[in-house]
Scaffold this active site. Structure first.
Site, PDB file in Angstrom:
ATOM      1  N   ASP A   1     -10.232   3.548  -3.361  1.00 61.97           N
ATOM      2  CA  ASP A   1     -10.938   2.333  -2.923  1.00 61.97           C
ATOM      3  C   ASP A   1     -12.343   2.200  -3.504  1.00 61.97           C
ATOM      4  OD1 ASP A   1      -8.676   1.975  -1.506  1.00 61.97           O
ATOM      5  OD2 ASP A   1      -9.620   1.900   0.463  1.00 61.97           O
TER       6      ASP A   1
ATOM      7  N   ASP B   1       0.829  -1.211   0.000  1.00 60.27           N
ATOM      8  CA  ASP B   1       0.000   0.000   0.000  1.00 60.27           C
ATOM      9  C   ASP B   1       0.868   1.268   0.000  1.00 60.27           C
ATOM     10  OD1 ASP B   1      -2.431   1.334   0.036  1.00 60.27           O
ATOM     11  OD2 ASP B   1      -3.224   0.212   1.735  1.00 60.27           O
TER      12      ASP B   1
HETATM   13  C1  GLA Z   1      -6.027   1.310   1.533  1.00 56.65           C
HETATM   14  C2  GLA Z   1      -6.177   0.306   0.395  1.00 56.65           C
HETATM   15  C3  GLA Z   1      -7.285  -0.672   0.737  1.00 56.65           C
HETATM   16  C4  GLA Z   1      -6.953  -1.393   2.027  1.00 56.65           C
HETATM   17  C5  GLA Z   1      -6.725  -0.378   3.150  1.00 56.65           C
HETATM   18  C6  GLA Z   1      -6.188  -1.022   4.410  1.00 56.65           C
HETATM   19  O1  GLA Z   1      -7.162   2.106   1.663  1.00 56.65           O
HETATM   20  O2  GLA Z   1      -6.444   0.964  -0.806  1.00 56.65           O
HETATM   21  O3  GLA Z   1      -7.472  -1.596  -0.305  1.00 56.65           O
HETATM   22  O4  GLA Z   1      -5.817  -2.186   1.844  1.00 56.65           O
HETATM   23  O5  GLA Z   1      -5.792   0.625   2.758  1.00 56.65           O
HETATM   24  O6  GLA Z   1      -5.963  -0.112   5.441  1.00 56.65           O
END
Ligand code: GLA
Length: 404
Positions: free
Chosen positions: A207, A152
């Site tokens: 997301d 990430d």
């Molecule tokens: C980010 C990523 C998500 C998930 C969260 C976890 O938002 O894009 O897919 O992995 O972090 O905290």
């Protein structure tokens, strides 16, 4: 030249050569889009050894594993602390048997285990990130038996994305255990332009959230519904292919969507050659959700070995026609109804031709006749000699496979 100097030069050259050889990703992985499950969309930070064991069992009993969903990926919040030498440990309360034992269990089920980290100082959930510990973490993951790393981009400050991801790619390669490397940079630094040499998939957006077409604010960032995420995939299909995929985020099939919406979402992810990472509770999923996720003929569109991302041919009103060139000069055709009311799918094949510069695949239907198969109704529908007309329910799709 004195032998000792000659040897020194030889070894220096060897070291330079071997260092540059080691600077690569594991290239034989993800020849078709990776398939699996990830904990985040349904469970957020509520991850534990018992959850992962139960999901592993359910992956087998539901038929998910046999349909191709091999990777079981633990997302954020599995972490404990780093020890005095800097090695990361799992949260001992949530994972009392340890990550290695969990990996052994997952492997014994014919599945592979994935884990999550972050290029910055902390993960998005506030746990220790890999910054400054990349090689150490890669060795730890390899020792545990990890097969997939989602990496990430929270808390990265001034870090440059490409360089940061290359550091982790090289660390994984040096650790010596093949792992799919999933770049989760949200598309900000156009990872499709550099991700192919670095990882096996890269997120193209922020997301996803389990609604059809909404946008949800979270203070300084937004999550997006299925149609919004789909629209953000425009103009990047040329960057996808075997071993390197655009990732429109993990699926919400079986979460807060209607059955039609789940079917349409799944179909579109198949049409755009997206990684198929389920994000629902496999242990309790409905018959309808199981049938969607395990429809082998639909999965075959996604997993087609040509590895071409599909595209929108045209739209009329709320209906969009999407196509995906397949191996052996076959095609997938999808009618997507974005509207909340039923619409009509209509196509006069003979008036249509496709010239796809990305794949080099072309078709002129007045010259070649194809047989049509409806992959959701699981029945043949005649040929392209006859005009196509059918009703599409609200927020749903009709998916056809065209073969000679
Ligand atoms: C980010 C990523 C998500 C998930 C969260 C976890 O938002 O894009 O897919 O992995 O972090 O905290």
């Amino acid at each position: 030249m004195r032998p000792i100097i000659k040897n020194l030069i030889f070894f220096t050259v060897l070291t330079i050569v071997s260092t540059s050889v080691s600077a690569q990703k594991f290239s034989d992985l993800a020849k078709t889009p990776p398939m699996g499950w990830n904990s985040w969309n349904k469970f957020g930070c509520d991850v534990s050894e018992s959850l992962i064991r139960e999901v592993a069992d359910a992956m087998v009993s539901s038929g998910m594993r046999d349909a191709g969903y091999i990777y079981l990926n633990i997302d954020d919040c599995w972490h404990g602390e780093r020890d005095s030498l800097g090695f990361i440990h799992e949260n001992a309360e949530r994972f009392p048997s340890g990550m290695k034992a969990l990996a052994d269990y997952v492997h014994s089920k014919g599945l592979k285990l994935g884990i999550y980290s972050d290029a910055g100082t902390k993960t998005c959930g506030g746990h220790p990130g890999s910054r400054g510990h990349e090689y150490q973490d890669a060795i730890t993951y390899a020792g545990w038996g990890i097969d997939y790393l989602k990496y990430d981009w929270c808390n990265t400050g001034e870090l440059k994305a490409k360089e940061a991801y290359i550091t982790m790619r090289d660390a994984i390669y040096a650790a010596g255990r093949p792992m799919v490397f999933s770049i989760c940079e949200w598309g900000t630094d156009k990872p499709w332009t550099w991700g192919g040499e670095v990882g096996h998939l890269w997120r193209t957006t922020g997301d996803i959230v389990d609604c059809w077409d909404c946008e949800l604010g979270h203070g300084n960032w937004n999550s997006n519904g299925i149609m919004k995420i789909l629209d953000m995939q425009k103009d990047i299909r040329q960057y996808a292919g075997p071993g390197h995929w655009n990732d429109p985020d993990m699926m919400e099939v079986g979460n807060a969507l209607t059955v039609s919406e789940s079917r349409a979402h799944f179909t579109m992810w198949c049409m755009i050659a997206a990684p198929l990472i389920a994000g629902n509770d496999i242990r309790t999923m409905s018959k309808e959700t199981t049938e969607i996720l395990t429809n082998k003929e639909v999965i075959a569109i996604n997993q087609d070995i040509l590895g071409v991302q599909g595209f929108k041919l045209y739209d009329y009103g709320d209906v969009e026609i999407w196509v995906k060139p397949l191996a052996n000069d076959e095609w997938a055709f999808c009618f997507l109804n974005r509207a909340g009311t039923p619409q009509t799918a209509e196509l006069n094949w003979n008036e249509n031709a496709i010239y796809d510069a990305v794949s080099g695949k072309n078709v002129e239907f007045h010259k070649t006749t194809y047989n049509l198969r409806d992959l959701w109704a699981k029945k043949s529908l005649g040929t392209t000699q006859t005009n196509f007309k059918a009703a599409i329910p609200a927020h749903d799709v009709i998916l056809l496979r065209l073969s000679k």
